[in-house]
Scaffold this active site. Sequence first.
Site, PDB file in Angstrom:
ATOM      1  CE  LYS A  61      -7.623  -0.255   5.213  1.00 50.59           C
ATOM      2  NZ  LYS A  61      -6.293  -0.300   5.241  1.00 50.59           N
ATOM      3  CG  PHE A  89      -2.135   1.009   1.165  1.00 49.25           C
ATOM      4  CD1 PHE A  89      -3.019   0.775   0.541  1.00 49.25           C
ATOM      5  CD2 PHE A  89      -1.889   2.208   1.777  1.00 49.25           C
ATOM      6  CE1 PHE A  89      -4.185   1.597   0.548  1.00 49.25           C
ATOM      7  CE2 PHE A  89      -2.754   3.090   1.864  1.00 49.25           C
ATOM      8  CZ  PHE A  89      -4.058   2.717   1.299  1.00 49.25           C
TER       9      PHE A  89
HETATM   10  C1  LIG Z   1      -5.731   0.986   4.836  1.00 53.55           C
HETATM   11  C2  LIG Z   1      -4.057   1.003   4.800  1.00 53.55           C
HETATM   12  C3  LIG Z   1      -3.512   1.979   5.380  1.00 53.55           C
HETATM   13  C4  LIG Z   1      -3.896   3.396   5.704  1.00 53.55           C
HETATM   14  O1  LIG Z   1      -3.310   4.122   6.470  1.00 53.55           O
HETATM   15  P1  LIG Z   1      -3.790   5.427   7.430  1.00 53.55           P
HETATM   16  O2  LIG Z   1      -2.845   5.839   8.044  1.00 53.55           O
HETATM   17  O3  LIG Z   1      -5.000   4.519   8.149  1.00 53.55           O
HETATM   18  O4  LIG Z   1      -4.559   6.120   6.573  1.00 53.55           O
HETATM   19  C5  LIG Z   1      -1.889   1.817   5.443  1.00 53.55           C
HETATM   20  N1  LIG Z   1      -1.274   0.738   4.838  1.00 53.55           N
HETATM   21  C6  LIG Z   1      -2.187  -0.368   4.584  1.00 53.55           C
HETATM   22  C7  LIG Z   1      -1.424  -1.653   4.101  1.00 53.55           C
HETATM   23  C8  LIG Z   1      -3.474  -0.507   4.463  1.00 53.55           C
HETATM   24  O5  LIG Z   1      -4.285  -1.203   3.952  1.00 53.55           O
END
Ligand SMILES: *Cc1c(COP(=O)(O)O)cnc(C)c1O
Length: 398
Positions: free
Chosen positions: A210, A113
């Site tokens: 989530k 991500f």
């Molecule tokens: C959803 C997600 C995030 C989101 O990070 P936030 O700081 O909560 O916005 C980060 N890394 C992964 C792998 C995710 O799936």
Amino acid sequence: MSDFSQTRRQFDLPEGMIYLNGNSLGPMPSASVEAMTRFLNDEWRTELIKGWNTKNWFMQTNTLGDRIGRLIGAQPGTTVVGDTLSIKVFQAVAAGMALVPDRKVILSDNGNFPTDLYMVEGLIRLKDAGYQLRTPDPEAVLDNITEEVAVVMITEVDYRTGRRHDMKAIIDKAHSVGAVVVWDLAHSAGAVPVDVGGLDTDFAVGCTYKYLNGGPGAPGFIHVAPRLLETVEPFLSGWYGHEAPFAFDVNYRPMPGRIERMRIGTPSIAAFALLSAALDIWDQVDMDALHRRSVELSELFIREVESRCPDLRLVSPRDPQARGSHVSFAFGQGYACMQALIAENVIGDFRAPDVMRFGITPLFIGEDDIMGAVDTLERILKEERWKEERFQKRSLVT
Ligand SMILES: *Cc1c(COP(=O)(O)O)cnc(C)c1O
């Protein structure tokens, strides 16, 4: 409880909606309303500043952390909640770098991500000490774990395809070459059984909005292996991690030997009230039973889509043990098709370039939802409803 009818009753989904997006933002538990009202009336309004003691606000980072810890196989006292996942990634990787000071490589993969990679990029710029981030293909991660690597930072479940990394193989290889491992469990916590304690990972981080259903912007969490609690460096050295926050010393001294050292500053206690209500449901759940049910429902969904919607191509692994708890199909007009589905109250989401994602979350969906969703999808494709002008325009958030 294999049909999860008990937990399904504890969510308040809008009438007629089929919600296949619990992998991105979990739905609201019915108890959330009362939990928030109780927090407002019986805690903030009446207790005011006393609430830090009388309502245990100060240590909810830990009590909530332990409840999440149970779901990921973490020993009590090794997980705290707070901040956001991006911050927790930064914190864990920074701490990992300090544990292996003679090496300059951070290893991730190009399917991770983006925010995880961005946070490491910023950390490397800040350090300004010749670090580099390597991002091979996910399949090549294991081969790239060499004696050059300081930190292996991997997200277990791929946010697009649902493909799972082999946690045990990666941890064992990393430890055998002297590297430390940071797992991002964003799409694992509450989705698949994880055993961070048994596998002895160094760090794990995740979010709670989530699968865990803590609400939009619910806090992140971090787990640190017990063997590291004495030595791990909290570079984001806020007063909540201090040995004696209320001594108000001018110098920082991390809380010795305890996970509190990974706390930073004042968390949102209102968000904690919502997270606690969501965890009341999770406290009743056995992760292995949940995963078995997720596999049953996912297999049904894949079977039905493949037989009735031949234009869609499965991009998730076919082996259910190699998948997280969402299923993705590629379709050239995926964005418009998802918009058409959403217009019919079947909610999934879209990830560029062409991936339609469907979260399979047994806590609140069943066979009826799966069949209803596929009926609608089949009809939209047959009638080519995705061609309508109104489904073409991209929103800010996809
Ligand atoms: C959803 C997600 C995030 C989101 O990070 P936030 O700081 O909560 O916005 C980060 N890394 C992964 C792998 C995710 O799936």
